[in-house]
Scaffold this active site. Structure first.
Site, PDB file in Angstrom:
ATOM      1  N   CYS A  60       1.312   1.830   6.517  1.00 22.41           N
ATOM      2  CA  CYS A  60       1.224   1.292   5.162  1.00 22.41           C
ATOM      3  C   CYS A  60       1.728   2.346   4.196  1.00 22.41           C
ATOM      4  CB  CYS A  60      -0.226   0.920   4.814  1.00 22.41           C
ATOM      5  SG  CYS A  60      -0.409   0.411   3.092  1.00 22.41           S
TER       6      CYS A  60
ATOM      7  N   ARG B 199       7.426  -6.631   9.554  1.00 19.68           N
ATOM      8  CA  ARG B 199       6.807  -6.421   8.245  1.00 19.68           C
ATOM      9  C   ARG B 199       6.109  -5.055   8.217  1.00 19.68           C
ATOM     10  NH1 ARG B 199       2.017  -5.056   6.400  1.00 19.68           N
ATOM     11  NH2 ARG B 199       1.006  -6.450   7.878  1.00 19.68           N
ATOM     12  N   ASP B 200       5.101  -4.883   9.072  1.00 19.62           N
ATOM     13  CA  ASP B 200       4.316  -3.646   9.039  1.00 19.62           C
ATOM     14  C   ASP B 200       5.178  -2.451   9.425  1.00 19.62           C
ATOM     15  OD1 ASP B 200       2.090  -1.988   8.892  1.00 19.62           O
ATOM     16  OD2 ASP B 200       0.787  -3.389   9.921  1.00 19.62           O
TER      17      ASP B 200
ATOM     18  N   HIS C 136      -6.269  -6.725  13.697  1.00 15.18           N
ATOM     19  CA  HIS C 136      -5.027  -5.992  13.388  1.00 15.18           C
ATOM     20  C   HIS C 136      -5.364  -4.505  13.521  1.00 15.18           C
ATOM     21  CE1 HIS C 136      -1.284  -5.404  10.829  1.00 15.18           C
ATOM     22  NE2 HIS C 136      -1.910  -4.261  10.609  1.00 15.18           N
TER      23      HIS C 136
HETATM   24  N1  COA Z   1       7.956 -11.166  -5.459  1.00 17.82           N
HETATM   25  C1  COA Z   1       8.973 -10.876  -6.302  1.00 17.82           C
HETATM   26  N2  COA Z   1       8.785 -10.346  -7.512  1.00 17.82           N
HETATM   27  C2  COA Z   1       7.522 -10.147  -7.909  1.00 17.82           C
HETATM   28  C3  COA Z   1       6.430 -10.425  -7.086  1.00 17.82           C
HETATM   29  C4  COA Z   1       6.677 -10.961  -5.818  1.00 17.82           C
HETATM   30  N3  COA Z   1       5.671 -11.232  -4.962  1.00 17.82           N
HETATM   31  N4  COA Z   1       5.303 -10.091  -7.722  1.00 17.82           N
HETATM   32  C5  COA Z   1       5.657  -9.629  -8.920  1.00 17.82           C
HETATM   33  N5  COA Z   1       7.007  -9.629  -9.031  1.00 17.82           N
HETATM   34  C6  COA Z   1       7.818  -9.144 -10.155  1.00 17.82           C
HETATM   35  C7  COA Z   1       7.361  -9.691 -11.468  1.00 17.82           C
HETATM   36  O1  COA Z   1       7.994 -10.894 -11.754  1.00 17.82           O
HETATM   37  C8  COA Z   1       7.761  -8.571 -12.415  1.00 17.82           C
HETATM   38  O2  COA Z   1       9.147  -8.632 -12.623  1.00 17.82           O
HETATM   39  P1  COA Z   1       9.827  -8.123 -14.019  1.00 17.82           P
HETATM   40  O3  COA Z   1       9.584  -6.646 -14.069  1.00 17.82           O
HETATM   41  O4  COA Z   1      11.270  -8.462 -13.827  1.00 17.82           O
HETATM   42  O5  COA Z   1       9.119  -8.886 -15.080  1.00 17.82           O
HETATM   43  C9  COA Z   1       7.495  -7.313 -11.605  1.00 17.82           C
HETATM   44  O6  COA Z   1       7.612  -7.728 -10.235  1.00 17.82           O
HETATM   45  C10 COA Z   1       6.134  -6.716 -11.848  1.00 17.82           C
HETATM   46  O7  COA Z   1       5.142  -7.728 -11.734  1.00 17.82           O
HETATM   47  P2  COA Z   1       3.590  -7.440 -11.824  1.00 17.82           P
HETATM   48  O8  COA Z   1       2.853  -8.720 -11.680  1.00 17.82           O
HETATM   49  O9  COA Z   1       3.304  -6.606 -13.052  1.00 17.82           O
HETATM   50  O10 COA Z   1       3.332  -6.618 -10.510  1.00 17.82           O
HETATM   51  P3  COA Z   1       2.744  -5.143 -10.350  1.00 17.82           P
HETATM   52  O11 COA Z   1       3.742  -4.135 -10.761  1.00 17.82           O
HETATM   53  O12 COA Z   1       1.367  -5.086 -10.922  1.00 17.82           O
HETATM   54  O13 COA Z   1       2.623  -5.065  -8.741  1.00 17.82           O
HETATM   55  C11 COA Z   1       2.210  -6.250  -6.696  1.00 17.82           C
HETATM   56  C12 COA Z   1       1.682  -5.875  -8.058  1.00 17.82           C
HETATM   57  C13 COA Z   1       1.088  -6.947  -5.970  1.00 17.82           C
HETATM   58  C14 COA Z   1       3.393  -7.200  -6.880  1.00 17.82           C
HETATM   59  C15 COA Z   1       2.697  -4.997  -5.949  1.00 17.82           C
HETATM   60  O14 COA Z   1       1.726  -3.987  -6.041  1.00 17.82           O
HETATM   61  C16 COA Z   1       2.945  -5.258  -4.457  1.00 17.82           C
HETATM   62  O15 COA Z   1       3.883  -5.958  -4.093  1.00 17.82           O
HETATM   63  N6  COA Z   1       2.115  -4.683  -3.545  1.00 17.82           N
HETATM   64  C17 COA Z   1       2.255  -4.881  -2.109  1.00 17.82           C
HETATM   65  C18 COA Z   1       2.483  -3.566  -1.470  1.00 17.82           C
HETATM   66  C19 COA Z   1       2.713  -3.708   0.000  1.00 17.82           C
HETATM   67  O16 COA Z   1       3.599  -4.414   0.449  1.00 17.82           O
HETATM   68  N7  COA Z   1       1.919  -2.984   0.779  1.00 17.82           N
HETATM   69  C20 COA Z   1       2.039  -2.966   2.194  1.00 17.82           C
HETATM   70  C21 COA Z   1       1.520  -4.170   2.868  1.00 17.82           C
HETATM   71  S1  COA Z   1      -0.228  -4.213   3.034  1.00 17.82           S
HETATM   72 ZN    ZN Z   2      -1.069  -2.727   9.450  1.00 21.07          ZN
END
Ligand code: COA
Ligand code: ZN
Length: 318
Positions: A247, A16-17, A214
């Site tokens: 990240c 993942r990371d 972590h």
């Molecule tokens: N899995 C699959 N699809 C997802 C989802 C998930 N966990 N969360 C949201 N979506 C989809 C929504 O259904 C929506 O789809 P659509 O465009 O077809 O309607 C789209 O993604 C946007 O959803 P929204 O709730 O508006 O999300 P956002 O754009 O505000 O993003 C997060 C928020 C949290 C989903 C995003 O910032 C994220 O995944 N961040 C994690 C980043 C990461 O992995 N960092 C490293 C690890 S620490």
């Molecule tokens: Zn980390």
């Protein structure tokens, strides 16, 4: 911890990371081969994927397939990252053993990483706990919820992070009903003195909830930080094979502490991890083959085991 015969739980988070930083798709069958090989080497818990939108991180478009395959491996605790309720629903639908819910202590990093205020993350966590409880009540697996506090020991946007803020959010996570709290040095700013101060404070704050560490080795303090956390009583550590990691939403973030070196250090100290060091080192081959351009870190891989090395359980007490 799922075994009485180990002293420290080492959790592989490289899938993942590490892979979240890798642009080229790591084939699903090779992710599964990596997981199987580490489980066979004795690793008891692996964070195998991330339930984030595939559009955002295409590397995890196969999260369902990877989790399903990992769940077939006996004795392995399968964890996956979730940034929101939608991600948790995907994990709960599969009966994943553990969810890794992420939020950041730094307000700026939380906004950059998960696009919401920290209080909104906490509200989502409470909904996730409720969804987990409902799934368990309906007769499904009781998925554990681990919650990570990213940038808890420093942030590349905000700089130093107050220990009081870490404690405040750790207390909120415990209050929400999580099964584990991970305190994360996402960008590798910590040193052993800060680790002692922060972990003592968090442990005092959260009562019986287990606390994991972590660490990233960005500035060379990773294993020293592990020893400091061990001194505080921490017995769960995240690490990644060959130190892959970082990240994508934190400038300057680089690799996790090296899994192989962590296992060697703990084993040398007489702390049993359950991991066979030679078999673990052999798993690096899968990474070397798939990611020829990646930096593969690791002192043990470079230098080899010391002459006459005896694994921890066999060592004759001095
Ligand atoms: N899995 C699959 N699809 C997802 C989802 C998930 N966990 N969360 C949201 N979506 C989809 C929504 O259904 C929506 O789809 P659509 O465009 O077809 O309607 C789209 O993604 C946007 O959803 P929204 O709730 O508006 O999300 P956002 O754009 O505000 O993003 C997060 C928020 C949290 C989903 C995003 O910032 C994220 O995944 N961040 C994690 C980043 C990461 O992995 N960092 C490293 C690890 S620490
Ligand atoms: Zn980390």
């Amino acid at each position: 911890m799922n075994a009485a015969n180990i002293d420290v739980l080492v959790r592989e988070v490289g899938l993942r990371d590490g892979l979240q930083m890798v642009a080229e798709f790591f084939p699903t069958d090779q992710k599964i081969a990596w997981i199987r090989a580490e489980a066979a080497a004795g690793v008891r818990e692996i964070e195998v994927s991330s339930f984030v939108p595939p559009k955002l991180i295409p590397q995890f478009a196969d999260a369902e397939a990877v989790v399903e395959a990992a769940l077939q491996i006996g004795g392995l605790t399968v964890m996956a990252l979730v940034p929101n309720l939608r991600g948790a629903e995907r994990g709960l639908a599969l009966g994943v053993h553990k969810l890794d819910f992420v939020m950041s202590v730094s307000r700026t990093h939380n906004l950059k990483n998960v696009r919401r205020e920290r209080e909104e993350s906490l509200a989502d966590l409470r909904r996730i706990v409720a969804a987990r409880d409902a799934a368990a009540a309906a007769g499904g697996t009781r998925t554990q919820i681990a919650a990570g506090l990213s940038t808890a020991l420093g942030c590349s946007y905000e700089g130093a992070i107050a220990v009081g803020d870490v404690c405040r959010y750790a207390a909120a996570l415990a209050e929400a009903g999580v099964d584990e709290i991970m305190v994360a040095d996402t960008v590798g700013y910590a040193d052993p003195a800060l680790v002692r101060k922060a972990f003592r404070a968090v442990l005092a704050e959260v009562g019986d909830v287990p606390v994991a560490a972590h660490f990233h080795d960005t500035r060379g303090t990773g294993l020293a930080n592990v020893v400091a956390a061990l001194d505080c009583g921490v017995r769960r550590f995240d690490a990644s094979l060959a130190g892959l990691g970082g990240c994508p939403f934190a400038p300057g973030a680089t690799g996790n502490i090296v899994m192989d070196d962590l296992c060697f250090m703990l084993d040398s100290m007489g702390l049993r991890t359950g991991v066979d060091l030679s078999r673990l080192l052999a798993v690096r081959e899968i990474l070397a083959r798939q990611l020829p351009a990646a930096e593969m870190r690791g002192a043990l891989a470079r230098a080899g085991l010391p002459t006459g090395y005896q694994p921890a359980p066999q060592r004759v007490p001095a």
